[in-house]
Every structure is written in C-alpha cells, then in structure tokens.
Design a protein around this motif. Sequence first.
Motif, PDB file in Angstrom:
ATOM      1  N   ILE A  45       0.844  -1.194   0.000  1.00  0.00           N
ATOM      2  CA  ILE A  45       0.000   0.000   0.000  1.00  0.00           C
ATOM      3  C   ILE A  45       0.881   1.246   0.000  1.00  0.00           C
ATOM      4  N   ARG A  46       0.408   2.278  -0.667  1.00  0.00           N
ATOM      5  CA  ARG A  46       1.024   3.603  -0.544  1.00  0.00           C
ATOM      6  C   ARG A  46      -0.100   4.610  -0.343  1.00  0.00           C
ATOM      7  N   LEU A  47       0.032   5.369   0.724  1.00  0.00           N
ATOM      8  CA  LEU A  47      -0.922   6.422   1.042  1.00  0.00           C
ATOM      9  C   LEU A  47      -0.191   7.747   0.918  1.00  0.00           C
ATOM     10  N   ASP A  48      -0.677   8.629   0.050  1.00  0.00           N
ATOM     11  CA  ASP A  48      -0.082   9.955  -0.145  1.00  0.00           C
ATOM     12  C   ASP A  48      -1.058  11.019   0.324  1.00  0.00           C
ATOM     13  N   ARG A  49      -0.532  12.010   1.072  1.00  0.00           N
ATOM     14  CA  ARG A  49      -1.363  13.109   1.559  1.00  0.00           C
ATOM     15  C   ARG A  49      -1.001  14.403   0.849  1.00  0.00           C
ATOM     16  N   ALA A  50      -1.912  15.351   0.909  1.00  0.00           N
ATOM     17  CA  ALA A  50      -1.740  16.639   0.240  1.00  0.00           C
ATOM     18  C   ALA A  50      -0.518  17.399   0.764  1.00  0.00           C
ATOM     19  N   ASP A  51      -0.117  17.167   2.010  1.00  0.00           N
ATOM     20  CA  ASP A  51       1.036  17.876   2.582  1.00  0.00           C
ATOM     21  C   ASP A  51       2.375  17.297   2.131  1.00  0.00           C
ATOM     22  N   GLY A  52       2.337  16.288   1.252  1.00  0.00           N
ATOM     23  CA  GLY A  52       3.555  15.678   0.751  1.00  0.00           C
ATOM     24  C   GLY A  52       4.026  14.479   1.549  1.00  0.00           C
ATOM     25  N   SER A  53       3.409  14.209   2.691  1.00  0.00           N
ATOM     26  CA  SER A  53       3.796  13.041   3.473  1.00  0.00           C
ATOM     27  C   SER A  53       3.171  11.787   2.864  1.00  0.00           C
ATOM     28  N   SER A  54       3.757  10.653   3.190  1.00  0.00           N
ATOM     29  CA  SER A  54       3.232   9.398   2.669  1.00  0.00           C
ATOM     30  C   SER A  54       3.565   8.262   3.624  1.00  0.00           C
ATOM     31  N   VAL A  55       2.924   7.143   3.386  1.00  0.00           N
ATOM     32  CA  VAL A  55       3.169   5.931   4.149  1.00  0.00           C
ATOM     33  C   VAL A  55       3.171   4.765   3.168  1.00  0.00           C
ATOM     34  N   THR A  56       4.140   3.892   3.315  1.00  0.00           N
ATOM     35  CA  THR A  56       4.145   2.627   2.590  1.00  0.00           C
ATOM     36  C   THR A  56       3.898   1.545   3.628  1.00  0.00           C
ATOM     37  N   ALA A  57       3.034   0.593   3.297  1.00  0.00           N
ATOM     38  CA  ALA A  57       2.681  -0.464   4.236  1.00  0.00           C
ATOM     39  C   ALA A  57       2.534  -1.787   3.496  1.00  0.00           C
ATOM     40  N   SER A  58       2.607  -2.852   4.264  1.00  0.00           N
ATOM     41  CA  SER A  58       2.359  -4.195   3.764  1.00  0.00           C
ATOM     42  C   SER A  58       1.092  -4.701   4.440  1.00  0.00           C
ATOM     43  N   ALA A  59       0.245  -5.374   3.683  1.00  0.00           N
ATOM     44  CA  ALA A  59      -1.006  -5.886   4.244  1.00  0.00           C
ATOM     45  C   ALA A  59      -1.233  -7.318   3.797  1.00  0.00           C
ATOM     46  N   THR A  60      -1.858  -8.079   4.669  1.00  0.00           N
ATOM     47  CA  THR A  60      -2.305  -9.431   4.351  1.00  0.00           C
ATOM     48  C   THR A  60      -3.803  -9.488   4.602  1.00  0.00           C
ATOM     49  N   MET A  61      -4.543  -9.866   3.588  1.00  0.00           N
ATOM     50  CA  MET A  61      -5.997  -9.989   3.687  1.00  0.00           C
ATOM     51  C   MET A  61      -6.357 -11.472   3.701  1.00  0.00           C
ATOM     52  N   MET A  62      -7.130 -11.885   4.683  1.00  0.00           N
ATOM     53  CA  MET A  62      -7.669 -13.251   4.721  1.00  0.00           C
ATOM     54  C   MET A  62      -9.129 -13.164   4.273  1.00  0.00           C
ATOM     55  N   MET A  63      -9.459 -13.958   3.280  1.00  0.00           N
ATOM     56  CA  MET A  63     -10.784 -13.917   2.689  1.00  0.00           C
ATOM     57  C   MET A  63     -11.500 -15.245   2.933  1.00  0.00           C
ATOM     58  N   VAL A  64     -12.799 -15.177   3.241  1.00  0.00           N
ATOM     59  CA  VAL A  64     -13.609 -16.379   3.413  1.00  0.00           C
ATOM     60  C   VAL A  64     -14.893 -16.223   2.611  1.00  0.00           C
TER      61      VAL A  64
END
Length: 161
Positions: A118-137
């Motif tokens: 995941i990459r989340l970008d904000r208007a102020d120029g900050s961002s976050v990169t994350a890893s996610a695991t989704m379990m689906m049923v």
Amino acid sequence: MRLRTKSVAALAGLALIGGAAAAPAAPDRAGDSRPCAAALHAAVVEDNTAYATRDAARYEAALHPQVIAVANGSATYGRDAVMAAARAAFATPGWTWTSTIKSETLFTCHAGAAVIEIRLDRADGSSVTASATMMMVRDHGRFVTAMDTVQVLTPTPPTQG
C-alpha cells in the motif's frame, strides 16, 4: 494503533486497491479451481476499490460481520468498529490510496489470502508505505474480508515549503 497520524487512520479501514495478477491457485477437491480463484481476486479488488474510492456502503458490503483488522499490532474487532475507523478516514480530505496485489493464494473454494503493498499519499507531501495481508472467506456464497493485517513499513514526513 501506536502511530496516531492521518495516514494510519486511513490504514485503519485496511482495504486496498488491487492491480496485479493472481498467483497460481491450489486445486480444490471439487475439481477446477479457476472460478474460485477468479471470485477471490474479484473480492480482493472490490474491497480495495471500495476503500480507495471512499465508498462506505460498498466497503461495508465487502467485510465479514466478524472481521478483524490489525494495524501495527492494534486489533479492531467487528464490521461496525472497522467501519467507524474507515468512515473517519474517508472524511479526512487530501489523501490518495494506491496499492499492488503482490500475491493471492486460494486455499479452497471457501478461503484464501492476498498480500498487498500500500502507498498512502497526503496533500502535505507526506506518505506511508505499508504491507497488508488480507484473509478472505466465503460467506453466503461470496468471498468477503475476514481479517486484514497492516504493518507500516516507511512513513515519509511532510514536504517542507
């Protein structure tokens, strides 16, 4: 959640928007697993698209009633609680959410998992990169998100200016 930033609030809803091809699926005992793998992929994409577009009704429909969301070790239990966090994130202006499906694994025609970046970008120029695991049923005939675990990898501070 340990980090109390707007970016982590956006991660709290924990849905992702997909884009990569599914990994090879394990065969189901009933035979050809391609329809099940396609249904899993469609559900991962639906969950992620609903979150990225801030569509609360659509996102809620993609979640199991007993969904568990874990962000940086802090757990949220149940669709109502996850939706409260998602609605708060959706109300925060100035962010965009992109992600890439790194892999999808079909365990049976009733369960599977996806790994997402995941990459989340904000208007102020900050961002976050994350890893996610989704379990689906599969619930009532369709795949829904039962557990979503997100770990922030790299926060980037706001741009100076």
